[in-house]
Design an enzyme around this catalytic site. Structure first.
Site, mmCIF file in Angstrom:
data_model
loop_
_atom_site.group_PDB
_atom_site.id
_atom_site.type_symbol
_atom_site.label_atom_id
_atom_site.label_comp_id
_atom_site.label_asym_id
_atom_site.label_seq_id
_atom_site.Cartn_x
_atom_site.Cartn_y
_atom_site.Cartn_z
ATOM 1 N N ASP A 99 48.756 45.309 31.937
ATOM 2 C CA ASP A 99 49.591 44.842 33.046
ATOM 3 C C ASP A 99 50.997 45.421 32.854
ATOM 4 O O ASP A 99 51.645 45.148 31.835
ATOM 5 C CB ASP A 99 49.647 43.302 33.038
ATOM 6 C CG ASP A 99 49.887 42.737 34.438
ATOM 7 O OD1 ASP A 99 49.199 41.768 34.823
ATOM 8 O OD2 ASP A 99 50.747 43.300 35.154
ATOM 9 N N GLU A 262 49.874 46.223 42.509
ATOM 10 C CA GLU A 262 49.923 44.932 43.187
ATOM 11 C C GLU A 262 50.967 45.063 44.285
ATOM 12 O O GLU A 262 52.138 45.349 43.986
ATOM 13 C CB GLU A 262 50.308 43.811 42.216
ATOM 14 C CG GLU A 262 50.154 42.453 42.864
ATOM 15 C CD GLU A 262 51.025 41.377 42.257
ATOM 16 O OE1 GLU A 262 52.028 41.704 41.627
ATOM 17 O OE2 GLU A 262 50.685 40.200 42.418
ATOM 18 N N ASP A 337 47.274 33.810 39.959
ATOM 19 C CA ASP A 337 48.369 33.361 40.834
ATOM 20 C C ASP A 337 47.898 32.486 41.990
ATOM 21 O O ASP A 337 48.626 32.320 42.972
ATOM 22 C CB ASP A 337 49.066 34.580 41.468
ATOM 23 C CG ASP A 337 49.891 35.347 40.479
ATOM 24 O OD1 ASP A 337 50.103 36.548 40.701
ATOM 25 O OD2 ASP A 337 50.320 34.744 39.471
#
Ligand code: TEU
Length: 580
Positions: A99, A262, A337
């Site tokens: 990430d 993202e 999330d």
């Protein structure tokens, strides 16, 4: 035409390191814990593991606030542990995706400490500093603009030392990097190369479409009461985004590295510019239209209602758009999330929970794109218990919001309860409870048995005695085996499910069924039917799909490829099918 590529054929398993497996009994998941469960991940049949951030961080936002890009957060393990994880995955034919959080750093990062130390620091321009404005009437000191942070209140924090504000789209502990500064761009490229040279196979890039802000940082349109306003139109897909992504794409290409951006708040055209196969930027991107169905336009905790018909239209839009423009979809319905899909989009009641998880697996796993599965989704893990109080919630987004609710609606118990319900339905804590490995009291196997006196960082969901890995792997009818078979079937028929065309059926029919065809050339076609109805229904097979039926409705196990031919045969003559 879509070019064949390993990352199009792959499926990805997202691990939230804090909540996957704790090997040393300190209550926090860690990298050795993940290594101890690589056989489980392999059994599921995924090809890539994406880890949410494991780098050095004060954990203001669970690691999405990095304070050293070349050091592992010690409670998660050492660099040697991280190397061992990469090797463990590679030895099993799997890949590792890191990430990458480079829209912002932690305020504890040395870069920011230097930047905030003085206006003449050589790091001053690594972040976004602006002088205060003055209130027209009162002369009161005001932030440079009215942008709202995603974690409530202003996106600007005043710094006494240098008498200026700095920008943070997220927490004040997450100052935005200034990508206009070539030194920042160079430093990020160095971080990317560092990890690729260490054996990382690619990156998930956190809110990567926010890195280019609109020059002048103009005020956002006033859409709601109060000073701060949603301002994504001024920092989503800004003027230099694709220049930055082209540079990153060149580095990734050298290593044939995986990439998924993202990109919340991004329009399809901008996402296509990032993922078009001739663009040389990213391989794919997460868009959040599905995540936005049941949340309000002014924020994820405002009222919204899920609708399968809206889901059907969004899926059709993105499948059609990407396939007809040589782009590529990143398929997901659950991550760290948001709420758990069985609770949010179907039913987590005892009778329907496994069926819901299987139905959602069918719906997602056979679309065109790369499939992403979030830890626990394969187990049909559900949202937090309704009776949990706010003391159990840990997520900064939710807790900051709750603070503003108590400020804005003191004593309004109805309003407060409404928001509590929203936190429970779509809040980020729902997918951050520890992975449930077995029915062992009190930690469900998340922590070593001799650590009974240690409390896990996040409470374990009380339904773990029934809902856990051990039970799921032992039960052939579990959603775990359903996902395993779905991923296997997808691989068996890549020409259909990966590279085939997509056609949504009954697009204008208001119904609780989402059915689509995947096809190459007849007869290798498939019809995937997902019923979002809580009752058993009969569903008429549209003429368009009459001649061929791959019945993946939830009450049948996913067949393996050869069985599928016979299965299809005995449906060919039927007019309608029973959907559970
Ligand atoms: O999330 C950005 C994002 O799109 C969601 O967090 C969503 O915008 C948010 O929940 C507000 O509705 C990424 C990470 O996934 C998230 O965990 C981080 O908190 C965030 O960026 C900041 O790094």
């Amino acid at each position: 035409p879509i070019k064949r590529a390993w990352w199009r054929e792959a499926s990805v398993y997202q691990i939230y390191p804090a909540s996957f497996k704790d090997s040393n009994g300190d209550g926090l998941g860690d990298i050795p814990g993940i290594i101890s469960e690589l056989e489980y991940i392999k059994k599921l049949g995924v090809d890539i593991v994406w880890l949410s951030p494991v780098l050095q961080s004060p954990q203001v936002d669970m690691g999405y606030d990095v304070s050293d890009y070349k050091k592992i957060y010690p409670p998660y393990g050492t660099m040697a542990d991280h190397d061992a994880l990469i090797k463990g995955l590679h030895d099993r034919g799997m890949k590792y995706v890191m990430d990458l959080v480079v829209n912002h750093t932690s305020d504890q990062h040395p870069w920011f400490k230097a930047s905030r130390s003085s206006k003449t620091s050589s790091y001053r321009d690594w972040y976004i500093w602006r002088p205060a404005r003055r209130h027209a009437q009162t002369g009161e000191r005001m932030p440079p603009n009215n942008w709202e942070s995603f974690f409530s209140r202003s996106a600007w924090t005043w710094d006494e030392t240098t008498q200026e504000y700095y920008l943070h789209l997220w927490a004040s502990g997450q100052p935005d990097l200034n990508w206009e500064n070539p030194q920042v761009v160079e430093a990020v490229h160095d971080v990317i190369r560092f990890w690729l040279n260490r054996g990382v196979d690619g990156f998930r890039m956190d809110v990567i479409n926010y890195i280019s802000k609109e020059p002048g940082l103009p005020n956002a349109k006033v859409r709601k009461p109060g000073f701060v306003q949603k301002a994504a139109e001024h920092f989503s897909c800004g003027p230099r985004l694709h220049e930055y992504l082209q540079d990153i794409g060149k580095i990734l290409k050298e290593y044939d590295a995986f990439s998924v951006g993202e990109m919340p708040d991004a329009e399809p055209e901008d996402i296509l510019k990032a993922v078009g196969q001739e663009r040389g930027e990213l391989a794919m991107a997460f868009q959040f239209e599905i995540d936005s169905i049941d949340v309000g336009p002014s924020g994820r905790f405002e009222q919204g209602t899920f609708s399968p018909t809206v889901l059907k239209k969004i899926v059709n839009k993105w499948q059609t758009f990407m396939l007809s423009n040589s782009g590529w979809n990143a398929l997901f319905m659950e991550n760290h999330d948001m709420g758990r899909t069985v609770s949010r989009y179907a039913s987590d009641t005892p009778a329907l929970r496994t069926l819901s998880a299987k139905m959602l697996a069918n719906h997602l796993a056979f679309q065109s794109g790369t499939v992403f599965l979030y830890q626990g989704q394969e187990l049909a893990m559900a949202n937090l218990p309704r009776e949990w109080g706010m003391d159990k919630y840990k997520d900064i987004e939710c807790l900051n919001h709750w603070e503003t609710v108590l400020e804005n609606y003191p004593g309004d118990l109805l309003k407060q309860q409404m928001y509590r319900e929203r936190y429970r339905l779509v809040g980020r804590d729902n997918t951050r409870t520890p992975m449930q490995w077995n029915s062992q009291y009190p930690h469900a196997g998340f922590m070593p048995t001799n650590s009974d006196n240690t409390v896990p960082w996040m409470p374990i969901h009380p339904d773990y005695p029934a809902w856990n890995v051990a039970n799921a792997v032992a039960d052939p009818g579990s959603s775990f085996h359903h996902w395993r078979k779905a991923l296997k079937l997808r691989k068996h028929h890549m020409d259909i499910f990966v590279y085939g065309v997509f056609e949504m059926l009954n697009i204008d029919v208001e119904e609780n069924v989402i059915a689509y065809i995947r096809a190459v050339t007849e007869p290798s076609q498939a019809l995937i039917v997902a019923s979002f109805s809580a009752e058993e229904i009969w569903w008429k097979i549209p003429q368009r799909a009459r001649h061929f039926l791959l019945d993946l409705s939830t009450d049948t196990t996913i067949c393996n490829s050869n069985a599928i031919v016979s299965e299809l045969g005995n449906y060919a003559s039927r007019n309608d099918i029973r959907l559970v």
